[in-house]
Write a protein that holds these residues in place. Sequence first.
Motif, short mmCIF file in Angstrom:
data_model
loop_
_atom_site.label_atom_id
_atom_site.label_comp_id
_atom_site.label_asym_id
_atom_site.label_seq_id
_atom_site.Cartn_x
_atom_site.Cartn_y
_atom_site.Cartn_z
N ILE A 147 0.82 -1.21 0.00
CA ILE A 147 0.00 0.00 0.00
C ILE A 147 0.85 1.27 0.00
N GLY A 148 2.17 1.08 -0.15
CA GLY A 148 3.06 2.23 -0.23
C GLY A 148 3.53 2.76 1.10
N ALA A 149 3.27 2.04 2.18
CA ALA A 149 3.77 2.43 3.49
C ALA A 149 5.13 1.78 3.70
N GLN A 150 5.90 2.33 4.61
CA GLN A 150 7.21 1.77 4.92
C GLN A 150 7.10 0.92 6.18
N TYR A 151 7.45 -0.36 6.06
CA TYR A 151 7.45 -1.27 7.20
C TYR A 151 8.69 -0.99 8.03
N VAL A 152 8.49 -0.73 9.32
CA VAL A 152 9.58 -0.38 10.22
C VAL A 152 9.91 -1.57 11.11
N ASP A 153 11.20 -1.84 11.28
CA ASP A 153 11.64 -2.97 12.10
C ASP A 153 11.87 -2.60 13.55
N GLU A 154 10.94 -1.91 14.15
CA GLU A 154 10.97 -1.62 15.58
C GLU A 154 9.71 -2.21 16.18
N MET A 155 9.72 -2.55 17.46
CA MET A 155 8.58 -3.23 18.05
C MET A 155 7.35 -2.34 18.15
N ASP A 156 7.53 -1.07 18.39
CA ASP A 156 6.42 -0.12 18.35
C ASP A 156 6.95 1.15 17.71
N PHE A 157 6.09 1.85 16.98
CA PHE A 157 6.57 2.98 16.19
C PHE A 157 5.54 4.09 16.15
N VAL A 158 6.02 5.32 16.18
CA VAL A 158 5.14 6.49 16.11
C VAL A 158 5.49 7.28 14.86
N ASP A 159 4.51 7.48 13.99
CA ASP A 159 4.64 8.33 12.81
C ASP A 159 3.53 9.37 12.92
N ASP A 160 3.84 10.48 13.56
CA ASP A 160 2.86 11.53 13.86
C ASP A 160 1.66 10.93 14.60
N ASN A 161 0.47 10.96 13.98
CA ASN A 161 -0.74 10.49 14.67
C ASN A 161 -0.94 8.98 14.56
N LEU A 162 -0.07 8.27 13.86
CA LEU A 162 -0.19 6.83 13.69
C LEU A 162 0.78 6.10 14.63
N VAL A 163 0.21 5.38 15.58
CA VAL A 163 0.98 4.60 16.55
C VAL A 163 0.75 3.14 16.20
N SER A 164 1.82 2.40 15.94
CA SER A 164 1.65 1.01 15.51
C SER A 164 2.63 0.09 16.22
N GLY A 165 2.24 -1.19 16.27
CA GLY A 165 3.10 -2.16 16.94
C GLY A 165 2.99 -3.54 16.33
N HIS A 166 3.96 -4.36 16.69
CA HIS A 166 4.10 -5.72 16.15
C HIS A 166 3.01 -6.65 16.65
N ALA A 167 2.76 -6.66 17.96
CA ALA A 167 1.79 -7.60 18.54
C ALA A 167 1.47 -7.16 19.96
N TRP A 168 0.67 -7.97 20.65
CA TRP A 168 0.20 -7.59 21.98
C TRP A 168 1.30 -7.28 22.98
N PRO A 169 2.51 -7.84 22.90
CA PRO A 169 3.54 -7.43 23.87
C PRO A 169 3.89 -5.94 23.78
N ASP A 170 3.56 -5.29 22.66
CA ASP A 170 3.84 -3.86 22.49
C ASP A 170 2.78 -2.95 23.09
N LEU A 171 1.70 -3.52 23.60
CA LEU A 171 0.58 -2.69 24.06
C LEU A 171 0.94 -1.62 25.09
N PRO A 172 1.80 -1.88 26.09
CA PRO A 172 2.12 -0.79 27.02
C PRO A 172 2.69 0.44 26.33
N ALA A 173 3.63 0.24 25.41
CA ALA A 173 4.23 1.39 24.71
C ALA A 173 3.23 2.04 23.76
N ILE A 174 2.46 1.23 23.05
CA ILE A 174 1.46 1.76 22.12
C ILE A 174 0.43 2.61 22.87
N MET A 175 -0.11 2.06 23.94
CA MET A 175 -1.17 2.77 24.66
C MET A 175 -0.65 3.98 25.42
N LYS A 176 0.57 3.94 25.87
CA LYS A 176 1.15 5.11 26.55
C LYS A 176 1.17 6.29 25.58
#
Length: 189
Positions: A147-176
């Motif tokens: 879809i033209g997005a760049q896949y990042v090899d970090e467990m959780d990642f912030v790109d302005d308003n988009l917060v994304s993560g690999h899986a449920w172990p990333d939830l603390p960082a994502i939700m923070k």
Amino acid sequence: MSAKKVLIVTGDAVEALEVYYPYFRCKEEGFEVDIAAPHQKKLNTVIHDFEDWETYTEKPGYKIESNKTFADVDPSDYDALIIPGGRAPEHIRMNEELPGIVRHFFEEVKPIAVMCHGSLVLTTIPDVVKGRKMKAYQACKPEVESIGAQYVDEMDFVDDNLVSGHAWPDLPAIMKEFVKQVKGTTVNT
């Protein structure tokens, strides 16, 4: 001042931790939370785990109530969006109402949290995701890149308003980060 409103979009086979953790975390902050799905019903969740397989395993999880259908959602009523993973994204993305809902949050630069397979929902709106950086479950890398997005090899990642993560172990960082953005303390536009 009225409470912030968060929308969670999901369906049957949502990963249990990826819907329950954000739901309760948002409630803890005093946010109003709606869970929207193709149908208003008790949704079946699944528990994905990383055991001794080369992929994750899946078991039945708790049930969780969806209190709205996608057709009933006016995205302008919400301050933020959460897209959990599991197997739900592969089938909810086919719902004709969902792409417009998700598109709204990108176009209006509202906080968006996407976990794991939740990235599959974004395949329906490649024009607004193109050029964005994000993390997803490793098996979703081809879809993210298609879809033209760049896949990042970090467990959780912030790109302005988009917060994304690999899986449920990333939830603390994502939700923070997500909670900070919903409260209006970190979004850079």
